[in-house]
Scaffold this motif. Structure first.
Motif, PDB file in Angstrom:
ATOM      1  N   ASP A 234       0.857  -1.169   0.000  1.00 57.75           N
ATOM      2  CA  ASP A 234       0.000   0.000   0.000  1.00 57.75           C
ATOM      3  C   ASP A 234       0.908   1.239   0.000  1.00 57.75           C
ATOM      4  N   LEU A 235       0.807   2.075  -1.076  1.00 55.98           N
ATOM      5  CA  LEU A 235       1.724   3.210  -1.175  1.00 55.98           C
ATOM      6  C   LEU A 235       1.472   4.254  -0.090  1.00 55.98           C
ATOM      7  N   GLU A 236       0.197   4.339   0.331  1.00 51.56           N
ATOM      8  CA  GLU A 236      -0.167   5.324   1.365  1.00 51.56           C
ATOM      9  C   GLU A 236       0.456   4.961   2.715  1.00 51.56           C
ATOM     10  N   ARG A 237       0.452   3.636   3.006  1.00 51.66           N
ATOM     11  CA  ARG A 237       1.000   3.203   4.290  1.00 51.66           C
ATOM     12  C   ARG A 237       1.939   2.028   4.043  1.00 51.66           C
ATOM     13  N   PRO A 238       3.232   2.336   3.867  1.00 48.82           N
ATOM     14  CA  PRO A 238       4.198   1.293   3.547  1.00 48.82           C
ATOM     15  C   PRO A 238       4.212   0.193   4.616  1.00 48.82           C
ATOM     16  N   ASP A 239       4.210  -1.064   4.170  1.00 47.50           N
ATOM     17  CA  ASP A 239       4.253  -2.171   5.136  1.00 47.50           C
ATOM     18  C   ASP A 239       5.700  -2.483   5.513  1.00 47.50           C
ATOM     19  N   PHE A 240       5.876  -3.437   6.434  1.00 46.36           N
ATOM     20  CA  PHE A 240       7.238  -3.778   6.862  1.00 46.36           C
ATOM     21  C   PHE A 240       8.058  -4.275   5.676  1.00 46.36           C
ATOM     22  N   LEU A 241       7.429  -5.073   4.794  1.00 44.22           N
ATOM     23  CA  LEU A 241       8.203  -5.622   3.678  1.00 44.22           C
ATOM     24  C   LEU A 241       8.783  -4.493   2.823  1.00 44.22           C
ATOM     25  N   SER A 242       7.968  -3.464   2.537  1.00 44.24           N
ATOM     26  CA  SER A 242       8.534  -2.403   1.700  1.00 44.24           C
ATOM     27  C   SER A 242       9.637  -1.654   2.451  1.00 44.24           C
ATOM     28  N   ARG A 243       9.534  -1.584   3.775  1.00 45.11           N
ATOM     29  CA  ARG A 243      10.614  -0.936   4.538  1.00 45.11           C
ATOM     30  C   ARG A 243      11.868  -1.813   4.546  1.00 45.11           C
ATOM     31  N   PHE A 244      11.675  -3.130   4.586  1.00 44.26           N
ATOM     32  CA  PHE A 244      12.852  -4.022   4.539  1.00 44.26           C
ATOM     33  C   PHE A 244      13.516  -3.923   3.149  1.00 44.26           C
ATOM     34  N   LEU A 245      12.681  -3.786   2.101  1.00 42.03           N
ATOM     35  CA  LEU A 245      13.250  -3.655   0.751  1.00 42.03           C
ATOM     36  C   LEU A 245      13.972  -2.314   0.594  1.00 42.03           C
ATOM     37  N   ASP A 246      13.429  -1.267   1.236  1.00 44.13           N
ATOM     38  CA  ASP A 246      14.129   0.033   1.238  1.00 44.13           C
ATOM     39  C   ASP A 246      15.483  -0.111   1.928  1.00 44.13           C
ATOM     40  N   ALA A 247      15.476  -0.861   3.058  1.00 42.19           N
ATOM     41  CA  ALA A 247      16.734  -1.058   3.800  1.00 42.19           C
ATOM     42  C   ALA A 247      17.745  -1.774   2.906  1.00 42.19           C
ATOM     43  N   GLN A 248      17.246  -2.659   2.036  1.00 42.75           N
ATOM     44  CA  GLN A 248      18.155  -3.369   1.124  1.00 42.75           C
ATOM     45  C   GLN A 248      18.795  -2.398   0.133  1.00 42.75           C
ATOM     46  N   GLN A 249      17.972  -1.455  -0.354  1.00 39.95           N
ATOM     47  CA  GLN A 249      18.513  -0.447  -1.287  1.00 39.95           C
ATOM     48  C   GLN A 249      19.601   0.382  -0.622  1.00 39.95           C
ATOM     49  N   GLN A 250      19.334   0.736   0.646  1.00 39.49           N
ATOM     50  CA  GLN A 250      20.279   1.622   1.336  1.00 39.49           C
ATOM     51  C   GLN A 250      21.511   0.907   1.881  1.00 39.49           C
ATOM     52  N   HIS A 251      21.370  -0.378   2.200  1.00 39.28           N
ATOM     53  CA  HIS A 251      22.503  -1.130   2.784  1.00 39.28           C
ATOM     54  C   HIS A 251      22.683  -2.446   2.033  1.00 39.28           C
ATOM     55  N   PRO A 252      22.989  -2.380   0.720  1.00 39.93           N
ATOM     56  CA  PRO A 252      23.052  -3.629  -0.051  1.00 39.93           C
ATOM     57  C   PRO A 252      24.148  -4.577   0.447  1.00 39.93           C
ATOM     58  N   ASP A 253      25.153  -4.016   1.126  1.00 41.95           N
ATOM     59  CA  ASP A 253      26.236  -4.871   1.640  1.00 41.95           C
ATOM     60  C   ASP A 253      25.757  -5.778   2.769  1.00 41.95           C
ATOM     61  N   VAL A 254      24.784  -5.338   3.560  1.00 43.72           N
ATOM     62  CA  VAL A 254      24.311  -6.136   4.714  1.00 43.72           C
ATOM     63  C   VAL A 254      23.010  -6.864   4.374  1.00 43.72           C
ATOM     64  N   VAL A 255      22.103  -6.168   3.662  1.00 43.13           N
ATOM     65  CA  VAL A 255      20.757  -6.720   3.478  1.00 43.13           C
ATOM     66  C   VAL A 255      20.656  -7.460   2.136  1.00 43.13           C
ATOM     67  N   SER A 256      20.993  -8.727   2.172  1.00 46.90           N
ATOM     68  CA  SER A 256      20.882  -9.576   0.982  1.00 46.90           C
ATOM     69  C   SER A 256      19.414  -9.979   0.787  1.00 46.90           C
ATOM     70  N   ASP A 257      19.123 -10.678  -0.324  1.00 44.97           N
ATOM     71  CA  ASP A 257      17.756 -11.184  -0.526  1.00 44.97           C
ATOM     72  C   ASP A 257      17.361 -12.119   0.618  1.00 44.97           C
ATOM     73  N   LEU A 258      18.333 -12.953   1.024  1.00 39.28           N
ATOM     74  CA  LEU A 258      18.057 -13.906   2.096  1.00 39.28           C
ATOM     75  C   LEU A 258      17.753 -13.164   3.408  1.00 39.28           C
ATOM     76  N   GLN A 259      18.462 -12.029   3.612  1.00 41.64           N
ATOM     77  CA  GLN A 259      18.250 -11.248   4.832  1.00 41.64           C
ATOM     78  C   GLN A 259      16.830 -10.652   4.848  1.00 41.64           C
ATOM     79  N   VAL A 260      16.336 -10.229   3.672  1.00 40.83           N
ATOM     80  CA  VAL A 260      14.966  -9.686   3.615  1.00 40.83           C
ATOM     81  C   VAL A 260      13.979 -10.784   4.022  1.00 40.83           C
TER      82      VAL A 260
END
Ligand code: HEM
Length: 513
Positions: free
Chosen positions: A266-292
């Motif tokens: 939901d674009l109006e209210r981002p869920d945890f998954l979209s926040r975890f995917l954002d974290a992957q964009q910002q920290h690609p060295d730590v947040v792998s696909d498996l980490q998400v």
């Protein structure tokens, strides 16, 4: 030749076992610490005790009998001294976790999920926690409030349909509804997709069953974690069944569909998954696909069962004490709330706050010790014991929350008044007493490994408990039947059977615009 081999084995193997048991018994540094005799020889003692499902009672009984420091295994000690929280769980010591958490890690497609809660090394833990800390902050979580409201509305609608409407009085096992509710809520908050338990009013695809089995597994095998390598992490099993857990498959499916665009957050209210995917964009060295995947699975694992169990415990204590219930309902009525109320409104209700804190104090949700491993320098407890490096040292909320110096002489009884200012108590004295209790309240853990989801859990508890007691007249269906508690990893109330009726309550007058 063969018979000689058998004869040698018959002598050799038992001798080896006996030597190991004796070595266990004489583990250096732990000899003087009191505890059950058999526990000194083997962790089987803890394992068998856990299988009985009364972990919280065992640990209370042992600390009553042996004092604040108890030896629970050859290399394991439980500490109930509230003064030791900083030393064992605090940031300064920053001790690693014990292997107790390893069985929590679900295998997925041949790999083990790097779950935040199961990170053993403190540095690895900090690395995993940093990228997603913002997703759980109080300001972010208020954005989830509408999701909580939707689920509370669905819960109250379903309870009305099943138990209030119609002429016959029907018994409701409210503990099950509390679990369905918290499951659906965390599903929606994490994936923008509910599991659908509230609608179905039953387990779906054995998800509850799977999670229950997983908790039994963690709560028993966790005491002898090496068994995990022969069971769940057995390479043969992993080769045959790539993802032996429906919940993990469900999570994978959500992530795959989100990536392919088949499902959208939901674009109006981002869920945890979209926040975890954002974290992957910002920290690609730590947040792998498996980490998400690991972040998302941990959310469901850590949030559903605990919150459901906490809700049931609060309901049970209020239902058992009619005076507490009427006082609570009076406070809710006096504040002319509309339901579900805003969190900002109910968080400041003193009696509601006292009731929730007291229920979670006397019946903490997590029934096992929060275990850490003593570092290279050893650890000297304030009670004088010196724990050598490598000792597993745990703190269990059950005995800590019953400490009479902190919580008062009646610490073994449910009394919400302890969180309120006494009639003759000077304000400064009350403030100090309250802060003292709050500092030693470890329902959500303590220090750098404390619950990252605490704020969302509290949001859920305050809003749903106030709604249930504000809207409904609830009563125990079998008031004289002792309550059943099953405590492995979490202390769960079982078969909390109640009647539900609509409340005849004052209609709130909305303020003029
Ligand atoms: C009443 C409900 C809850 C209780 C009693 C509870 C309790 C705890 C406790 C005691 C810990 C610390 C474990 C340790 O020190 O070994 C913990 C960790 C954790 N909890 Fe909760 N929890 C609750 C709800 C939630 C919710 C709603 C979420 C997610 C939305 C959540 C996510 C987590 C995670 C991810 C960790 C690991 C944190 C880390 O290792 O940094 N919990 N919880």
């Amino acid at each position: 030749m063969f018979s000689t081999l058998v004869q040698v084995s018959l002598v050799f193997v038992p001798s080896l076992v006996i030597c190991q048991l004796l070595l266990n018994y004489f583990t250096p540094g732990l000899g003087k610490i009191p505890g059950p005799f058999l526990a000194r020889f083997t962790d089987v003692w803890r394992f068998v005790d856990a299988c009985r499902g009364h972990r919280e009672q065992t640990i209370l009984r042992l600390h009553k009998k042996y004092g604040p420091v108890v030896r629970l295994g050859p290399n394991c000690v439980s500490v109930a001294d509230p003064e030791a929280l900083d030393l064992i769980l605090g940031l300064k010591s920053n001790l690693d976790k014990s292997d107790h958490v390893k069985p929590m890690q679900n295998p997925v497609e041949g790999e083990v999920l790097p779950m935040l809660i199961a990170a053993i090394d403190s540095k690895v833990h900090a690395q995993r926690r940093r990228p997603i800390a913002g997703a759980f902050s109080m300001s972010t979580l208020l954005g989830y409030e509408n999701i909580v409201d939707e689920n509370i509305n669905r819960l109250t609608r379903r309870l009305r349909e099943e138990y209030v409407e119609g002429d016959t009085k029907r018994i409701c096992s409210i503990d099950k509804w509390m679990h369905w509710f918290s499951f659906d809520l965390i599903g929606q908050a994490t994936f923008s997709k509910r599991f659908g338990f509230l609608d179905a009013a039953k387990d779906i695809n054995n998800m509850m069953f799977t999670l229950d089995m997983q908790f039994i597994y963690i709560g028993t095998v966790g005491f002898m974690p090496w068994i995990d390598y022969f069971l769940l992490k057995n390479p043969l099993l992993l080769a045959l069944v790539k993802t032996p857990n429906y919940l993990v498959s469900f999570t994978n499916e959500r992530i795959r569909k989100r990536a392919s665009g088949e499902e959208k957050g939901d674009l109006e209210r981002p869920d945890f998954l979209s926040r975890f995917l954002d974290a992957q964009q910002q920290h690609p060295d730590v947040v792998s696909d498996l980490q998400v995947k690991a972040y998302a699975s941990t959310n469901v694992l850590a949030a559903s069962d605990t919150t459901g169990a906490a809700l049931s415990a609060i309901l049970m204590f209020v239902l058992q004490q009619p005076t507490v219930m009427s006082k609570l309902q009076k406070e809710l009525d006096d504040n002319a709330l509309t339901y579900p109320p805003r969190y900002s409104e109910v968080k400041k209700l003193a009696y509601l706050d006292a009731v929730i804190m007291e229920a979670l104090r006397i019946h903490p949700t997590v029934a096992v010790e929060l275990e850490r491993k003593v570092g290279a320098g050893g650890l000297v407890l304030s009670t004088g014991e010196e724990l050598p490096p490598g000792t597993i040292v745990g703190v269990n909320a059950w005995p800590v929350h019953r400490n009479q110096d902190v919580f008062g002489k009646d610490a073994d009884t449910f009394n919400p008044e302890r969180w309120l200012r006494g009639a003759d108590e000077p304000e400064a004295e009350f403030g100090e007493r309250l802060r003292g209790m709050q500092r030693k309240f470890i329902e959500f853990g303590y220090g750098p490994r404390a619950c990252i989801g605490k704020h969302i859990a509290l949001l859920e508890l305050y809003k749903s408990i106030s709604t249930l007691f504000g809207l409904f007249e609830l009563s125990l269906a079998e008031p004289n039947r002792p309550v059943k508690v099953h405590a492995l990893l979490s202390a769960k109330i079982i078969d909390l059977n109640i009647y539900i009726q609509e409340r005849d309550r004052p209609v709130p007058v909305l303020a003029a615009a």
